[in-house]
Design a protein around this motif. Structure first.
Motif, PDB file in Angstrom:
ATOM      1  N   UNK A  57       0.829  -1.206   0.000  1.00  0.00           N
ATOM      2  CA  UNK A  57       0.000   0.000   0.000  1.00  0.00           C
ATOM      3  C   UNK A  57       0.867   1.261   0.000  1.00  0.00           C
ATOM      4  N   UNK A  58       0.218   2.405  -0.216  1.00  0.00           N
ATOM      5  CA  UNK A  58       0.950   3.669  -0.121  1.00  0.00           C
ATOM      6  C   UNK A  58       1.207   4.023   1.336  1.00  0.00           C
ATOM      7  N   UNK A  59       0.188   3.779   2.143  1.00  0.00           N
ATOM      8  CA  UNK A  59       0.279   4.181   3.553  1.00  0.00           C
ATOM      9  C   UNK A  59      -0.243   3.039   4.425  1.00  0.00           C
ATOM     10  N   UNK A  60       0.415   2.801   5.525  1.00  0.00           N
ATOM     11  CA  UNK A  60      -0.081   1.853   6.522  1.00  0.00           C
ATOM     12  C   UNK A  60      -0.471   2.649   7.759  1.00  0.00           C
ATOM     13  N   UNK A  61      -1.727   2.472   8.188  1.00  0.00           N
ATOM     14  CA  UNK A  61      -2.179   3.077   9.442  1.00  0.00           C
ATOM     15  C   UNK A  61      -1.905   2.052  10.533  1.00  0.00           C
ATOM     16  N   UNK A  62      -0.937   2.343  11.369  1.00  0.00           N
ATOM     17  CA  UNK A  62      -0.380   1.319  12.235  1.00  0.00           C
ATOM     18  C   UNK A  62      -0.663   1.616  13.699  1.00  0.00           C
ATOM     19  N   UNK A  63      -1.349   0.672  14.336  1.00  0.00           N
ATOM     20  CA  UNK A  63      -1.565   0.808  15.778  1.00  0.00           C
ATOM     21  C   UNK A  63      -0.253   0.506  16.496  1.00  0.00           C
ATOM     22  N   UNK A  90       4.475   4.756   6.829  1.00  0.00           N
ATOM     23  CA  UNK A  90       3.732   4.327   8.006  1.00  0.00           C
ATOM     24  C   UNK A  90       3.295   5.537   8.816  1.00  0.00           C
ATOM     25  N   UNK A  91       2.008   5.521   9.191  1.00  0.00           N
ATOM     26  CA  UNK A  91       1.472   6.547  10.077  1.00  0.00           C
ATOM     27  C   UNK A  91       1.015   5.839  11.348  1.00  0.00           C
ATOM     28  N   UNK A 107      11.151   6.332  15.846  1.00  0.00           N
ATOM     29  CA  UNK A 107      12.546   5.956  15.629  1.00  0.00           C
ATOM     30  C   UNK A 107      12.640   4.670  14.823  1.00  0.00           C
ATOM     31  N   UNK A 108      11.590   3.848  14.863  1.00  0.00           N
ATOM     32  CA  UNK A 108      11.595   2.624  14.058  1.00  0.00           C
ATOM     33  C   UNK A 108      11.267   2.918  12.597  1.00  0.00           C
ATOM     34  N   UNK A 109      10.805   4.118  12.280  1.00  0.00           N
ATOM     35  CA  UNK A 109      10.613   4.443  10.871  1.00  0.00           C
ATOM     36  C   UNK A 109       9.265   5.027  10.495  1.00  0.00           C
ATOM     37  N   UNK A 110       8.354   5.195  11.446  1.00  0.00           N
ATOM     38  CA  UNK A 110       7.052   5.763  11.106  1.00  0.00           C
ATOM     39  C   UNK A 110       7.221   7.236  10.711  1.00  0.00           C
ATOM     40  N   UNK A 111       6.370   7.695   9.788  1.00  0.00           N
ATOM     41  CA  UNK A 111       6.497   9.067   9.285  1.00  0.00           C
ATOM     42  C   UNK A 111       5.616  10.039  10.047  1.00  0.00           C
ATOM     43  N   UNK A 112       4.872   9.565  10.980  1.00  0.00           N
ATOM     44  CA  UNK A 112       4.004  10.472  11.710  1.00  0.00           C
ATOM     45  C   UNK A 112       3.296   9.752  12.830  1.00  0.00           C
ATOM     46  N   UNK A 113       2.607  10.541  13.617  1.00  0.00           N
ATOM     47  CA  UNK A 113       1.951   9.965  14.788  1.00  0.00           C
ATOM     48  C   UNK A 113       0.705  10.770  15.099  1.00  0.00           C
ATOM     49  N   UNK A 114      -0.422  10.109  15.154  1.00  0.00           N
ATOM     50  CA  UNK A 114      -1.655  10.792  15.548  1.00  0.00           C
ATOM     51  C   UNK A 114      -2.376   9.946  16.579  1.00  0.00           C
TER      52      UNK A 114
END
Lengths: 224, 455
Positions: A57-63, A90-91, A107-114
C-alpha cells in the motif's frame, strides 16, 4: 507541488489498516475520505507484515499496540517491513500518548503519529500528507521533540543531527501550540512546503540522532 | 493479667538479650520479662532443659516482623509489606524504649557492633549479667577441679565452643533478616560475614576437638582434612538441588509480586473504569454527559498509566493539567495539554495557572473545536499558550464590565510581573501568558505590580 493543504498526489491512496480491534478498524474505514482506498486489514504483527508485503500500500495506518511478534507491537511491524520503507509510508495511530510509545515507533521508521481520538477528516488529511512524503506531527509529538532536544537553538558548530535549528524550533513550538501547518506558515510568513520541509528535517533528526541528551531522555523514560 | 482472648500473639520481641524469646513469651503470657528470664536460666541449670526449650522456641516462633509479613494478605501495593512491617509490631510499653534505638541504628545503617551496644544499654546490664554467670560457671568448674572433682573438661570446652558458635551464627541470621528490610550497607554485610565466619570456625573447631578427643595436632589435621573432603563432596552433590530450590523460591517470589500488581490493577479498574462504564450505560441518551464521562475517565486512566514516577508533586505542569481537567469536567469540552520543561509551584506561578485557567474557560465557552494548551518552561520564563478555533473576537471591543479577559487574565498577569497578549482572528483566538522566572525579573515585576495595582 501545489501549496494547498491536502495536495493529493494521486487520485486514490491505498492504505492498510493495522489494528487489533475490529470495531476500530471498521469505524476508521467508514470515517476515511472516499478517495482513500482500504486495500487490506490486519490484527496482529504477523498478519500485518504478510498483508503489507502482499498489498504494497501507499500508507499503513499502524496501531502502536499489537499482539504477536516479539512483543514490540508496531515497532515489530516496521522491522518486518523494513525493505518496503522506501515505497510504503507508516502513520502510527495510538490511544496512548506516552512518550515511549510515540518515540519508539517514530525511531523505528514511522512518518508520523496521531492519536485515535482525532476526527476522520484529520486522519484523512494526515494520510494524504504522509503519502505525499511529509511528516505528521501531533502537538504532543512536537512537545516530546522539544522536551528531548531542548528548547535552545543550535550553534553552527554543533553536530547538525543533535540540535534543532532556530526555525525548526519555532515550527515545533507552533505545532505544540495547536497550530495547523497552514497556520504555522501564515504565522512565520513562509510557504506550507517550507513548513513541511522543516517538519521532515525534525523527523529525520528524531530518527537518526544519537544525541547524548536524547538517549538520556529516552533512558529516563525507559525507551531504550 | 490479660485474658486468654485478648492475649497477644506469640512472637519474638525486639527487646532481646539473645533472640527475644523471653520477651515474646512474657508478652504472650502477660508475665514480667524478668520472671521469665530467671525461670529460663533456672531451667537451663536443671540439666539444660531451659536451653533446649529456648532453642526450640527460637526456631519455631517467628519474629514480630516475620509474623506481620506472613499475616499481611494482599497488600494494597507492592511496597506495602516493606513499608508496614516496621510498624506492624504491637506497640506495647515494654518494647517502645528498646525499639527506638534499634530502629534508629538500623536506619542509620550502623554496624552490628553498634546495634549490639544499643541493645545492651536497652536491656540494662543484661549482657553483663549473662557474662558474669558464664564466668561464675567457669570459676565453679575450676574450683571443682582444684578440689579434685573430675570434670570432663575435654568434653565441656568443645561443647561450649559449638554452642557459642551456633549461637553467634543464628543471631546473625536473625540480624540480617531484620536489617535486610531496612537497608543493606556494605559495612553491615562485612560485619555479618565476619560473625558468620567466627561462628562457623568455633563450631568446626569444637566438633573437631570433640571427635578427635583432644588428641595430637596430627590427628586433628587429619580429621580436619577428611571432614573438609566430606563437606566438599556433600556440597557437590547438594549444590544443584540448592540452586534449583533457590530458583524456585525466586520464581515464586516474582509470581507473588505479579499477583500483587494484578490485584492492584484490578482494584483500580474496578473503582474507576467499571464504574464509569456503568454510568455511561445509564446515561446513554445524553451525548454530552457520555462524552464528558468518557473524557474524564480517559484522563484519569491516562494519568494512572503514564504518570512519571520521577516527577515531583507540586509542579507547574501539574497545576496546568489540573486546571485543564477542571475546565473539561465543567464544560465538557476537550482540552489538550502539552508541556515542555517544568518548575516548582510558587505563589506567582499559581497566578499564572489561574490566568491560564481563565483563558481555557473562555476558549472552551466561546471557541469551537479542541482547545490546545501549551506550557513551556525555560530558564528565563514560563509561558502558557491557550488556543481555540472559534470565530474569534476583538479584544479591544470587549465591554468594560466583562471582567473575564481584562481582570482575570491581563490584570492578573501584570500584577505578578508577567504579560498577557491576546490575538484573535477568524481562525481562532490565542492567549499568550508569559511569566519571567529569574530573580531580577521578579524584582522588576514587584515595582511594576505596584504601579499596576494603583491603576
Amino acid at each position: 507541488m501545489t501549496s494547498t493543504e491536502a495536495g493529493s498526489p494521486a487520485p486514490g491512496i491505498r492504505v492498510v489498516i493495522v489494528d487489533d480491534h475490529a470495531i476500530f478498524r471498521s469505524g476508521l474505514k467508514a470515517d476515511l475520505d472516499p478517495n482513500i482506498i482500504v486495500a487490506g486489514e490486519a490484527g496482529t504483527v504477523e498478519e500485518a507484515v504478510a498483508v503489507i508485503a502482499a498489498v504494497r500500500p501507499d500508507v499503513v495506518l499502524l496501531d502502536v499496540h499489537l499482539p504477536g511478534g516479539l512483543g514490540g507491537g508496531g515497532r515489530d511491524v516496521l522491522a518486518g517491513s523494513a525493505p518496503l520503507l522506501g515505497s510504503t509510508r507508516f502513520l502510527a495511530l495510538s490511544v496512548s500518548d506516552a512518550a515511549e510509545d510515540v518515540v519508539s515507533v517514530i525511531r523505528a521508521g514511522a512518518r508520523g503519529y496521531v492519536t485515535k481520538t482525532i476526527s476522520g477528516a484529520e486522519i484523512s488529511d494526515a494520510v494524504r500528507r504522509v503519502a505525499g512524503g511529509d511528516a505528521v506531527f501531533s502537538p504532543r509529538l512536537a512537545g516530546f521533540v522539544l522536551d528531548a532536544f531542548g528548547t535552545a537553538p543550535a550553534d553552527i558548530a554543533d553536530d547538525e543531527l543533535d540540535r534543532l535549528s532556530a526555525r525548526e524550533l519555532e515550527v515545533m513550538r507552533l505545532i505544540a501550540r495547536g497550530y495547523s501547518y497552514k497556520e504555522v506558515a501564515k504565522e512565520l510568513f513562509i510557504s506550507i512546503k517550507t513548513v513541511e520541509t522543516h517538519v521532515s528535517a525534525v523527523l529525520r533528526k528524531l530518527q537518526l540522532s544519537s544525541r547524548h541528551e536524547l538517549t538520556r531522555w529516552a533512558a529516563e523514560r525507559r525507551l531504550l | 493479667m490479660t485474658t486468654a482472648v485478648s492475649r497477644p500473639p506469640l512472637v519474638r520481641g525486639g527487646d532481646r538479650v539473645i533472640a527475644g524469646v523471653c520477651t515474646g513469651l512474657a508478652r504472650h503470657l502477660g508475665w514480667p520479662v524478668r520472671m521469665v528470664r530467671l525461670g529460663m536460666v533456672a531451667a537451663a541449670l536443671a540439666g539444660g532443659a531451659g536451653v533446649v526449650f529456648y532453642a526450640w522456641l527460637w526456631i519455631m516462633v517467628p519474629t514480630a516482623d516475620e509474623s506481620a509479613k506472613r499475616n499481611a494478605r494482599q497488600p494494597a501495593s507492592p511496597i506495602a509489606p516493606a513499608v508496614s512491617a516496621p510498624f506492624a509490631a504491637p506497640p506495647t510499653t515494654a518494647t517502645s524504649p528498646a525499639a527506638t534505638p534499634q530502629a534508629a541504628s538500623a536506619a542509620a545503617g550502623a554496624v552490628p557492633a553498634d546495634s549490639w551496644r544499643n541493645r545492651v544499654t536497652g536491656v540494662r546490664y543484661g549482657k553483663e549479667i549473662l557474662l558474669g554467670a558464664g564466668l561464675l560457671l567457669a570459676a565453679g568448674i575450676l574450683i571443682a577441679r582444684v578440689l579434685g572433682v573430675d570434670v570432663p573438661l575435654g568434653t565441656l570446652i568443645p561443647v561450649a565452643a559449638i554452642l557459642g558458635g551456633a549461637a553467634i551464627a543464628w543471631m546473625q541470621l536473625d540480624e540480617t533478616r531484620r536489617a535486610g528490610l531496612v537497608d543493606k550497607t556494605k559495612a553491615d554485610q562485612a560485619g555479618g560475614w565476619a560473625r558468620l565466619a567466627a561462628g562457623l570456625a568455633l563450631v568446626v573447631a569444637g566438633v573437631l576437638v570433640m571427635v578427635s578427643g583432644s588428641g595430637s595436632w596430627e590427628q586433628t589435621w587429619l580429621a580436619l582434612l577428611s571432614s573438609v573432603a566430606v563437606l566438599g563432596g556433600v556440597a557437590l552433590v547438594l549444590l544443584p538441588w540448592g540452586l534449583k530450590f533457590w530458583r524456585d523460591l525466586e520464581t515464586e517470589r516474582a509470581g507473588r509480586v505479579r499477583a500483587t500488581e494484578r490485584a492492584e490493577i484490578a482494584a483500580h479498574l474496578h473503582d474507576s473504569v467499571l464504574q464509569t462504564l456503568a454510568l455511561i450505560q445509564r446515561r446513554a441518551g445524553n451525548e454530552t454527559d457520555v462524552v464528558r464521562l468518557a473524557r474524564a475517565q480517559e484522563r484519569e486512566l491516562r494519568g494512572w498509566l503514564y504518570r512519571d514516577p520521577g516527577k515531583d508533586a507540586g509542579q507547574l505542569s501539574e497545576g496546568i493539567n489540573a486546571a485543564a481537567a477542571e475546565v473539561e469536567d465543567s464544560l465538557g469540552h476537550a482540552v489538550e495539554v502539552v508541556t515542555v520543561g517544568d518548575c516548582a509551584m510558587s505563589e506567582r506561578r499559581e497566578a499564572l495557572v489561574q490566568a491560564a485557567r481563565e483563558a481555557m474557560l473562555n476558549a472552551a465557552r466561546h471557541g469551537g473545536g479542541a482547545v490546545s494548551v501549551y506550557l513551556e518552561v525555560t530558564d528565563d520564563a514560563a509561558e502558557v499558550f491557550v488556543k481555540d478555533r472559534g470565530p474569534g473576537f476583538d479584544p479591544d471591543a470587549v465591554p468594560a464590565d466583562r471582567l473575564g479577559v481584562r481582570e482575570s487574565i491581563v490584570g492578573r498577569m501584570n500584577r505578578h510581573g508577567g504579560t498577557a497578549t491576546i490575538t484573535s482572528s477568524p481562525d481562532g483566538t490565542e492567549v499568550r501568558l508569559r511569566l519571567p522566572l529569574s530573580a531580577v525579573a521578579s524584582a522588576a515585576a514587584a515595582s511594576n505590580s505596584n504601579g499596576e495595582a494603583r491603576l
